[in-house]
Design an enzyme around this catalytic site. Sequence first.
Site, PDB file in Angstrom:
ATOM      1  N   CYS A  60     -37.358  33.683  -3.770  1.00 11.81           N
ATOM      2  CA  CYS A  60     -36.534  33.269  -4.909  1.00 11.81           C
ATOM      3  C   CYS A  60     -35.183  34.002  -4.880  1.00 11.81           C
ATOM      4  CB  CYS A  60     -37.299  33.487  -6.210  1.00 11.81           C
ATOM      5  SG  CYS A  60     -36.623  32.596  -7.632  1.00 11.81           S
ATOM      6  N   HIS A  88     -42.868  31.067  -5.207  1.00 12.31           N
ATOM      7  CA  HIS A  88     -43.388  32.433  -5.281  1.00 12.31           C
ATOM      8  C   HIS A  88     -44.816  32.547  -4.752  1.00 12.31           C
ATOM      9  CE1 HIS A  88     -40.399  34.613  -7.862  1.00 12.31           C
ATOM     10  NE2 HIS A  88     -40.063  33.368  -8.180  1.00 12.31           N
TER      11      HIS A  88
END
Length: 220
Positions: free
Chosen positions: A87, A195
């Site tokens: 991210c 994630h």
Amino acid sequence: MKAAVIVFPGSNCDRDCKVAIERSTGASVEMVWHGESDLPQGLDLIVLPGGFSYGDYLRCGAMASLSPVMSAVKAAAVRGVATVGICNGFQVLCEAGMLPGALLRNAGLKYVCKAVDLEIVNGQTRFTAAYQDRRSAVMTVGNGEGNYFADKATLDRLEGEGLVAFRYRDNPNGSARNIAGILNESGNVLGLMPHPDRSFEADLGSADGALLFQSAMASA
């Protein structure tokens, strides 16, 4: 087995990554503050976590890419140490020139947080080998600037050289060619917008992220 998680001002997934790596692989994990100039010796994996480094001022990841520790991260990557940017960490890797392209505002101009279905495009990398014959995974996204962009020549090269590791099945942010994760030319640096650290145990909705960390450690 030994890993390091880099902690920037504004990181908020650093401890998530530490716990995910420890539980997925049994590795020892050290937290390294961004102001350090050196990394621990004998690392098998370096992780740049998600969050909002430096408050996402200027551009996401731009200020973090100039942190003192990034010189050591770059040097370790050149030596072949497996390095993952998740991210915000993906944004940092792009801003640091360790991966091509950039992450732009989501196409819908809104923050997106949800589970996503991913295609494992290349199952023979240092980060995907543990998936074996599987070609799908479920992880979670949480970003406002996860829209991967690169020029056509770069996108063609990434696809032609097998450097697209993950692709969205239902693109949540407008990323070019549905790209969710890419590799550097040496195959030891991965930038990933979803994630794995939020998807490493069944109680979290998916344990698929654990296989990414296991792949990286097995390849060390």
